[in-house]
Design an enzyme around this catalytic site. Structure first.
Site, PDB file in Angstrom:
ATOM      1  N   CYS A 130       0.431  -1.211  -0.479  1.00  0.00           N
ATOM      2  CA  CYS A 130      -0.040   0.245  -0.322  1.00  0.00           C
ATOM      3  C   CYS A 130       0.787   1.712   0.204  1.00  0.00           C
ATOM      4  O   CYS A 130      -0.153   2.171  -0.004  1.00  0.00           O
ATOM      5  CB  CYS A 130      -1.023  -0.006   1.195  1.00  0.00           C
ATOM      6  SG  CYS A 130      -2.451  -1.258   0.922  1.00  0.00           S
ATOM      7  N   PHE A 150     -10.401  -4.830  -0.996  1.00  0.00           N
ATOM      8  CA  PHE A 150      -9.512  -4.441  -1.370  1.00  0.00           C
ATOM      9  C   PHE A 150     -10.514  -4.605  -2.920  1.00  0.00           C
ATOM     10  O   PHE A 150     -11.314  -4.928  -3.563  1.00  0.00           O
ATOM     11  CB  PHE A 150      -7.982  -5.538  -1.987  1.00  0.00           C
ATOM     12  CG  PHE A 150      -7.606  -5.437  -0.458  1.00  0.00           C
ATOM     13  CD1 PHE A 150      -6.146  -4.227  -0.659  1.00  0.00           C
ATOM     14  CD2 PHE A 150      -7.583  -6.262   0.242  1.00  0.00           C
ATOM     15  CE1 PHE A 150      -5.479  -4.011   0.601  1.00  0.00           C
ATOM     16  CE2 PHE A 150      -6.023  -5.781   1.183  1.00  0.00           C
ATOM     17  CZ  PHE A 150      -5.456  -4.855   1.325  1.00  0.00           C
ATOM     18  N   HIS A 153      -4.027   7.653   2.105  1.00  0.00           N
ATOM     19  CA  HIS A 153      -3.846   6.293   1.388  1.00  0.00           C
ATOM     20  C   HIS A 153      -5.044   5.679   2.603  1.00  0.00           C
ATOM     21  O   HIS A 153      -4.620   5.448   3.178  1.00  0.00           O
ATOM     22  CB  HIS A 153      -2.580   5.484   1.275  1.00  0.00           C
ATOM     23  CG  HIS A 153      -2.892   3.907   0.268  1.00  0.00           C
ATOM     24  ND1 HIS A 153      -3.316   3.749  -0.014  1.00  0.00           N
ATOM     25  CD2 HIS A 153      -2.936   2.798   1.884  1.00  0.00           C
ATOM     26  CE1 HIS A 153      -3.599   2.663  -0.128  1.00  0.00           C
ATOM     27  NE2 HIS A 153      -3.847   1.352   1.057  1.00  0.00           N
ATOM     28  N   GLY A 211      -7.957   1.815   5.079  1.00  0.00           N
ATOM     29  CA  GLY A 211      -9.072   1.017   5.597  1.00  0.00           C
ATOM     30  C   GLY A 211      -9.545   2.182   6.676  1.00  0.00           C
ATOM     31  O   GLY A 211      -9.141   3.208   6.785  1.00  0.00           O
ATOM     32  N   PRO A 212     -11.204   2.240   6.410  1.00  0.00           N
ATOM     33  CA  PRO A 212     -11.762   2.766   7.701  1.00  0.00           C
ATOM     34  C   PRO A 212     -11.152   3.465   9.241  1.00  0.00           C
ATOM     35  O   PRO A 212     -11.065   4.697   9.803  1.00  0.00           O
ATOM     36  CB  PRO A 212     -13.079   2.769   8.107  1.00  0.00           C
ATOM     37  CG  PRO A 212     -12.768   1.544   7.831  1.00  0.00           C
ATOM     38  CD  PRO A 212     -12.053   1.454   6.866  1.00  0.00           C
ATOM     39  N   ASN A 221      -9.516  -0.289  -1.040  1.00  0.00           N
ATOM     40  CA  ASN A 221      -8.135   0.067  -1.226  1.00  0.00           C
ATOM     41  C   ASN A 221      -7.662  -0.631  -2.626  1.00  0.00           C
ATOM     42  O   ASN A 221      -7.337  -2.085  -2.683  1.00  0.00           O
ATOM     43  CB  ASN A 221      -7.886  -0.901   0.085  1.00  0.00           C
ATOM     44  CG  ASN A 221      -6.415  -0.110   0.257  1.00  0.00           C
ATOM     45  OD1 ASN A 221      -5.394  -0.277  -0.516  1.00  0.00           O
ATOM     46  ND2 ASN A 221      -5.064  -0.896   1.931  1.00  0.00           N
TER      47      ASN A 221
END
Length: 391
Positions: A166, A217, A307, A310-311, A340
């Site tokens: 990521c 994802f 980036h 995730g939350p 993501n």
């Protein structure tokens, strides 16, 4: 097989001499659009799984991710041709890489073409190529196939970043910035491309963490042109890349753990990841903002291109910096629309950030300075102090 291609542009303020700037953005996606509300039934049908407990868990995860839509390479046609991909324990890495290598190249070419079109200069003016992916493995690498597909000059100088996860997109921007600033007049094409097929597996009670990836994802590609001293009228800089840094956190190697096996890539994400990021991110950001003479009192005067891993990570960032709810809008919108998408996602965030900054400026808010941030295996922090040039 078509790909959606969208780029952003705009009028600009002046860039500082010899500082790298982002001159254009582009993106591309595979044709399969997955609505999150239909994902669970489709996934369990495709993998011939009837485990009710796992299905209920994935349903809960899909609701908590805030993702609404995603694009994926996986299709009924692929599963019909390669049914073994949905069967536990079979050696399928050869099949997966065959699909992935072709898919990431096509998406990278399409995203790059969209970006070059928006840039407005001929492809022959590209002097360097930086290619990022955690979804392929081959020799020669995807950088060569991308260069060939675009018709780049054989003299184009190439750099390839593999398996940075990521943080790969921001790492690629950092590398492109260094190349551009050390080679006056150069124009660097950065391309990222990812697909989840490399890690697609049927659900298993022995691997509950796999369900997080299924819920979160997505696939796609991103691209940008980076260069210094934009040509007036011809080029319209979007962001100035002032300073870039990278840090890794010792003894966190197992927090994001990925292995290439005979069944594809297997990932394990530790539950402690959001907390580790929260505990270490403020000191990292202080190193960057201090360069511009900013302090913690300026957090809500900056833009934040983060980036969206995730939350939970975004929520902890918001809490740690006491950010106003709209400060992470660009990241939350990218997560909602694309999931993501690993290294690609920062391109999508920056596109939305241009829109968000325009809204702020229309409301007389200041968003000249900001941070571009990502977190990846290592745990590795990538950060860029940037200046918004788009109006």
């Amino acid at each position: 097989m078509g790909y959606e291609q969208i780029v952003q542009g705009g009028l600009t303020t002046k860039a500082n001499p010899s500082k790298a700037t982002i001159l254009a953005l582009g993106k591309a996606f595979p044709p399969q659009l997955v609505m999150q509300e239909f994902l669970v039934d489709g996934y369990f049908k495709n993998t011939n799984c009837d485990d009710l407990e796992l299905k209920q868990k994935l349903t809960r995860l899909c609701k908590s991710t805030t993702v609404k839509t995603r694009y994926v390479v996986m299709s009924d046609e692929i599963l019909k041709k390669y049914p073994e991909l949905a069967i536990e324990g079979l050696p399928t890495v050869k099949q997966r890489l065959s699909i992935c290598n072709d898919a990431v190249t096509r998406m990278a070419i399409d995203a790059s073409r969209a970006c070059i079109k928006k840039w407005g200069r001929p492809v022959s003016d590209i002097t360097h190529l930086v290619y990022v992916s955690s979804s392929e493995a081959r020799l020669p690498g995807g950088d060569l196939y991308l260069a060939g597909g675009l018709g780049l000059s054989p003299e184009t100088q190439r750099v390839m970043l593999y398996f940075a996860g990521c943080s790969g997109g921001v790492a690629g921007i950092r590398v492109a910035k260094d190349i551009a600033e050390n080679n006056p007049g150069s124009r660097v094409l950065l391309a990222t491309s990812e697909t989840t097929i490399i890690g697609f597996k049927p659900p298993s009670a022995d691997r509950p963490y796999d369900l997080v990836g299924v819920a979160l994802f997505g696939d796609g590609a991103g691209a940008m042109i980076v260069g210094t001293d934009p040509i007036p009228v011809t080029e319209s800089p979007l962001f100035e890349l002032h300073t870039a840094i990278q840090n890794f956190l010792p003894n966190t190697e197992k927090t994001i753990d990925g292995r290439l096996t005979e069944e594809g890539i297997s990932f394990k994400l530790s539950r402690e990841l959001p907390q580790i990021i929260e505990d270490n991110i403020e000191g990292f950001c202080h190193k960057l903002i201090g360069i511009a003479g900013l302090t913690d009192k300026d957090y809500n005067k900056m833009f934040w291109a983060v980036h969206p891993g995730g939350p939970a990570i975004l929520n902890r960032m918001e809490k740690r910096f006491d950010l106003l709810p709209d400060k992470l809008n660009a990241s939350r919108r990218a997560l909602m629309d694309y999931g993501n998408a690993s290294s690609n996602t920062i391109v999508y965030v920056l596109e939305y950030m241009i829109e968000e900054c325009r809204k702020m400026k229309e409301g007389s808010e200041n968003c000249d300075w900001g941070l571009i941030l990502a977190f990846g295996p290592g745990i590795t922090f990538e950060g860029i102090l940037a200046r918004n040039l788009a109006m």
